[in-house]
Design a protein around this motif. Sequence first.
Motif, short mmCIF file in Angstrom:
data_model
loop_
_atom_site.label_atom_id
_atom_site.label_comp_id
_atom_site.label_asym_id
_atom_site.label_seq_id
_atom_site.Cartn_x
_atom_site.Cartn_y
_atom_site.Cartn_z
N UNK A 141 0.81 -1.22 0.00
CA UNK A 141 0.00 0.00 0.00
C UNK A 141 0.84 1.26 0.00
N UNK A 142 2.16 1.09 0.23
CA UNK A 142 3.04 2.27 0.21
C UNK A 142 3.40 2.59 -1.23
N UNK A 143 3.42 3.86 -1.55
CA UNK A 143 3.83 4.24 -2.91
C UNK A 143 5.34 4.05 -3.03
N UNK A 144 5.74 3.28 -4.02
CA UNK A 144 7.17 2.99 -4.12
C UNK A 144 7.90 4.09 -4.87
N UNK A 145 9.09 4.41 -4.39
CA UNK A 145 9.86 5.48 -5.02
C UNK A 145 10.47 5.03 -6.36
N UNK A 146 10.45 5.92 -7.31
CA UNK A 146 10.98 5.63 -8.65
C UNK A 146 12.04 6.69 -8.97
#
Lengths: 287, 460
Positions: B368-373
């Motif tokens: 559910x965490x937005x993953x860093x790109x």
Amino acid sequence: MYKIVSKDMLTPTICRMKVEAPRLASAAQPGQFLIIRADEQGERIPLTISDYDRSAGTVTIVTQKIGASTSEICSYEEGDAFADVVGPLGIPSDFTEMSAEELASRKYVFIAGGVGTAPVYPQVKWLHERGVAVDVIIGAKTKDLIIYKEEMEAVCDNLYICTDDGSEGFKGLVTAMLEKLVNEDGKKYDQAVAIGPMIMMKFATLTCKKLELPVIVSLNTLMVDGTGMCGACRVTVGGKVRFACVEGPEFDGYLVDFDEAMRRQRMYSTEEREAIEHHTCRIGRGK
Amino acid sequence: MANKIPRVPVREQDPKVRATNFEEVCYGYNAEEAQLEASRCLNCKNPRCVGACPVSVKIPQFISEIAAGNFAKAAEVLAEDSSLPAICGRVCPQESQCEGSCILGIKSEPVAIGKLERFAADWSRENGGTKPVVAPANGHKVAVIGSGPAGLACAYDLAKLGYDVTIFEALHRPGGVLEYGIPEFRLPKDKIVAAEINDVKALGVKIETNVIVGRTVTIDSLLDNEGFSAVFVGSGAGLPRFMNIPGEHLNGVFSANEFLTRNNLMKAYRDDYDTPIHAGKKVVVVGGGNVAMDAARTALRLGAETTIVYRRTEKELPARVEEVHHAKEEGIQFAMLTNPVEVLGDENGWVRGVRCIRMELGEPDESGRRSPVEIPGSEFDIETDTVIMSLGTSPNPLIARTTAGLETNRRGCIVADESGATSRPGVFAGGDAVTGAATVILAMGAGRKAAEAIHKYILG
């Protein structure tokens, strides 16, 4: 507390102590090490185990005065006690896992440098007790700095001494001796084990490579806890990060990045110099 | 009426002053402040805070005792469920547990449960302490591996039930992460940690230091040769992770574990200890958890200009809000949405900088965490002479490798059920060794549950 039951000086700067540590003594195996902390303010110093006596509950350590902490350890006398002694740490030498049949067909050569001669002793002794053929090369700057000569003679097939100045035995480096044994004297070995200063292990490995002789080295890296927790002991082996304390200290010499390991060993050299000065002060204050 | 009183602020050391010393940041409540804050508690019939506490401290009861001025009684209520209340009051993530579920938090601010717990525990210690009721000795021996929060909690409960408990600790001082990991300025060692460990010892628990289970002794030898009926493994999550980027083995790159152990356990910050430490002039700490905050604030106190580099945003920082707040007050810089790609070295093999890349938040992942790109082409260099990697830890494999029949999962954690039972009868486990790196209080909760399960296992 861990009582020192005996102490003798092997050279003016190298001391040998037998220390009471029953649990450690009953578990120790060749190739392993321990960590010692002399007193409440001391560092945790990794030292190789030079011998162990399970029935007496003692381990033997051999320490060379190098920095503040090793000098402090050497300043302890028989009857004194260390605050902490913990171990055995690291994985025992490969051969302790081999079957008698496997061992019977193998011939070992140990290359020992300086104070590194002490941890070679329990390995040679272990193999000798099981009838394995073992030759040992001991290298030192000069005659007075050779340690464990008689002990080693009693447990190996052939002992070769090398000194830089030729004051005893062969004049030259251990690597030259090894080359001579293999190339000129026709000695055949299945496995070499080199233990000593990092630079000596690096060159011993290069010589072994040339002779196509597999070599195991024992890395004396920086350490704090010795249980895998701090990562100070990390070394690159075969391109992978390995922790010398829990995955070593023995590795295949061919795969070790010695230059990185030597650089990392010097990490705290500035702080250590300060510690020596600081240490002298403390003694001056009548600690 | 009670909830009209605003939350009583807690006194703290001035940020400018404390950035140069290792004394405790928070002074805690005095009696008057504690009673006023305690009076805010609504004493709910169905207290949600208790359910949110991993060790189920009877929160409304101890708070009402404080409100009534019965401080000793408040400490007794705490001692029924918690072996380390002065520690929990200081380091628990209350905002996501007890205080996070306090009903007052909906419209205003929750009761300062952590600070009240700390007050009661400190008051009790300074005024003679409490001695919990101990059952008569039952003649059974239990071994506890590791003297961190899980092991201490387990030993405490077992000792109260009448067991003969020995804790085996690998390091030279007991306490585990409380001793080597959490810094003095957050958790004083002699005043608090040693004192609470002494309370556990006062119940008859023996602690043997310098014993590495898996090396000095094995679980099998404890069960077969030393007469222990059961073993609890609370050995923690020990092995530091690295990023596997170029330059990570340059001189001046440390794991947070090494940096903190040198400073906390080995007291490098004190002149009277021999331990060397390298803090440098400029320090970059990589990571965003409590350990990263601890490492950064330690480096700052050792005199370094310190920056925390984290690949997500401040909102996602896993550290306690209070720690982030304190770090900022003390002058730590935060470089968010930034990730190192290489550590840069000088000609002598020492760190001279970190090459970083800017990140943006992408789609949410399974958690559910937005993953860093990574943002392509956004690399930039931060000048620094020290890098501290604080990327979490993985369990130490030593015990699993040396204990036949002890199952681990693919992350190397020991597999244990809710009660702490492992695949090996008589061997129980809990804390970070099972879950991977988590919190003090979760480890204590696991230790308590395992104590109950061990009691059932031995006496049916």
